[in-house]
Design a protein around this motif. Structure first.
Motif, mmCIF file in Angstrom:
data_model
loop_
_atom_site.group_PDB
_atom_site.id
_atom_site.type_symbol
_atom_site.label_atom_id
_atom_site.label_comp_id
_atom_site.label_asym_id
_atom_site.label_seq_id
_atom_site.Cartn_x
_atom_site.Cartn_y
_atom_site.Cartn_z
ATOM 1 N N GLY A 100 -80.561 18.223 16.045
ATOM 2 C CA GLY A 100 -79.579 17.416 15.324
ATOM 3 C C GLY A 100 -78.772 16.446 16.152
ATOM 4 N N ALA A 101 -79.032 16.333 17.448
ATOM 5 C CA ALA A 101 -78.265 15.416 18.297
ATOM 6 C C ALA A 101 -78.449 13.975 17.828
ATOM 7 C CB ALA A 101 -78.698 15.548 19.749
ATOM 8 N N GLN A 102 -77.354 13.279 17.652
ATOM 9 C CA GLN A 102 -77.376 11.900 17.160
ATOM 10 C C GLN A 102 -77.405 10.921 18.334
ATOM 11 O OE1 GLN A 102 -77.571 11.089 13.658
ATOM 12 N NE2 GLN A 102 -78.184 13.235 13.877
ATOM 13 N N VAL A 103 -78.543 10.886 18.999
ATOM 14 C CA VAL A 103 -78.755 9.995 20.145
ATOM 15 C C VAL A 103 -80.149 9.387 20.031
ATOM 16 C CG1 VAL A 103 -77.267 11.399 21.652
ATOM 17 C CG2 VAL A 103 -79.746 11.814 21.624
ATOM 18 N N ARG A 104 -80.375 8.319 20.806
ATOM 19 C CA ARG A 104 -81.718 7.741 20.881
ATOM 20 C C ARG A 104 -82.000 7.238 22.291
ATOM 21 N NH1 ARG A 104 -82.872 3.645 15.969
ATOM 22 N NH2 ARG A 104 -80.613 3.596 15.799
ATOM 23 N N GLN A 105 -83.265 7.284 22.651
ATOM 24 C CA GLN A 105 -83.716 6.683 23.903
ATOM 25 C C GLN A 105 -83.812 5.174 23.683
ATOM 26 O OE1 GLN A 105 -84.909 7.718 27.020
ATOM 27 N NE2 GLN A 105 -84.935 9.946 26.860
ATOM 28 N N VAL A 106 -83.202 4.411 24.607
ATOM 29 C CA VAL A 106 -83.168 2.955 24.427
ATOM 30 C C VAL A 106 -83.825 2.193 25.578
ATOM 31 C CG1 VAL A 106 -81.082 3.025 23.002
ATOM 32 C CG2 VAL A 106 -80.871 2.764 25.498
ATOM 33 N N ASN A 107 -84.269 2.914 26.625
ATOM 34 C CA ASN A 107 -84.825 2.223 27.788
ATOM 35 C C ASN A 107 -85.616 3.236 28.606
ATOM 36 O OD1 ASN A 107 -85.358 0.539 29.949
ATOM 37 N ND2 ASN A 107 -83.245 -0.163 30.182
ATOM 38 N N LEU A 108 -86.926 3.133 28.619
ATOM 39 C CA LEU A 108 -87.775 4.098 29.316
ATOM 40 C C LEU A 108 -87.980 3.653 30.766
ATOM 41 C CD1 LEU A 108 -89.545 6.671 28.978
ATOM 42 C CD2 LEU A 108 -91.447 5.124 28.471
ATOM 43 N N LEU A 109 -87.290 4.288 31.684
ATOM 44 C CA LEU A 109 -87.384 3.904 33.095
ATOM 45 C C LEU A 109 -88.533 4.603 33.806
ATOM 46 C CD1 LEU A 109 -83.600 3.827 34.029
ATOM 47 C CD2 LEU A 109 -85.068 1.945 33.295
ATOM 48 N N GLN A 110 -89.062 5.660 33.213
ATOM 49 C CA GLN A 110 -90.238 6.334 33.750
ATOM 50 C C GLN A 110 -91.302 6.355 32.655
ATOM 51 O OE1 GLN A 110 -88.946 10.214 35.081
ATOM 52 N NE2 GLN A 110 -87.990 9.420 36.936
#
Length: 345
Positions: A100-110
């Protein structure tokens, strides 16, 4: 190796523990706190270079870097608003989103995971085939031990073909060099430089080489931040992308920028960690995908792995668009020459 030498190696490793402090730019722009996945390590050097060389200042951002204590805590700190953004493991992020965490990945550095088996070259291990019948060590609660059956399947091995023992993070390198086991299941960006710091030649068997091309770490922000401050997310991403790629092309100055804030590591250790980190920037040497971008297929694979191997509730429905967005990425392709703002003045 006798016990006196093991003790000496352990002492040498202790000397590489950095003096941890927060790193901040001198900009008077919008203040942003950015948390790492763990305490400062050489793999984090590109972040320090991005700050020191003025990439964030150029975007009107006053960035402070903070050490982390594990990707779970970093994701929580982002969701609760303690920090603006966090550098976190993709699989851990998906697990938190499944809860349920309200987060998103916005930049894949790996673009590729740094999961690997790491050995001392003197052991005679040179390939995955050499691990058959051997013993490897890893942290008992780590994601790699949960995903080990996936690796065995890719290798065509049965569970008993390679013995796995559990060891603490602090004991893995000394235990390896004391021949208590033959290799470590570890992050190549961490254990390989640690061996090199002791004057040894590391052998790195990447999971990617056996067809496990999972995403590694990326930048996480909260859904609330995406909704309320999208322009700031875009500026942050652009500065970090440019700074990261610049660091990979300028390793000596990146070492200086990191060493100015985090003492205790030899230059050779930082340069090797930077080489390992930068090798993860792109899915392949020929990809035309812009730096930092993700795909529905790649994200769905991470969701499937989280449900099958990492213990995420299989009844939870989570879709790629809930996990990531490329909306805030300024396209930068391989071969693009990046100039540091500090050198343009």
């Amino acid at each position: 190796m006798n016990m006196k030498k093991v003790a000496a190696i352990t002492a040498a490793l202790a000397l590489t523990i950095p003096l941890v402090s927060s790193c901040s730019s001198n900009s008077t722009g919008d203040s942003i706190d950015v948390m790492m996945d763990v305490g400062y390590l050489p793999k984090h050097a590109p972040f320090f270079a991005a700050v020191a060389e003025g990439f964030f200042d150029e975007e009107g951002l006053d960035v402070s870097l903070m050490p982390g204590s594990g990707s779970n805590n970093t994701v929580t700190s982002v969701e609760t608003g303690r920090v603006f953004a966090g550098f976190a493991d993709f699989g851990v992020t998906v697990m938190n989103q499944g809860r349920g965490a309200q987060v998103r990945q916005v930049n894949l550095l790996q673009a590729r995971s740094s999961y690997a088996a790491v050995a001392d070259k003197a052991s005679g291990i040179e390939s995955w085939d050499d691990l058959k019948g051997k013993t490897v060590a890893t942290e008992g609660a780590g994601a790699m031990v949960s995903m080990w059956p996936y690796a065995l399947n890719q290798l065509g091995y049965s569970e008993g073909d390679i013995n796995v023992v559990h060891a603490s993070s602090e004991s893995k390198i000394p235990g390896l060099l004391a021949h208590q086991w033959d290799a470590n299941l570890a992050l190549a960006v961490s254990d390989a430089p640690a061996l090199a710091a002791l004057g040894l030649e590391p052998v790195v068997l990447n999971w990617a080489d056996i067809g496990i091309s999972l995403y590694g770490n990326g930048m996480v922000v909260s859904n609330e931040t995406i909704e309320n401050e999208p322009e700031k997310v875009e500026r942050f991403n652009r500065a970090l992308q440019k700074g990261f790629l610049w660091a990979c092309e300028n390793p000596e100055q990146t070492y200086k920028d990191f060493n100015a804030e985090v003492q205790g590591y030899e230059e050779s250790t930082i340069l090797l960690a930077l080489e390992e980190q930068c090798a993860l920037n792109w899915q392949s040497d020929t990809t035309k995908d812009p730096f930092g971008t993700m795909t529905d297929e790649g994200v769905q694979e991470m969701i499937d792995v989280a449900q099958e191997y990492l213990g995420m509730d299989p009844s939870v429905t989570i879709t790629p668009d809930q996990v990531y967005t490329n909306e805030f990425i300024t396209p930068i392709t391989q071969g693009t020459v990046i100039a540091a703002p500090s050198q343009e003045k």
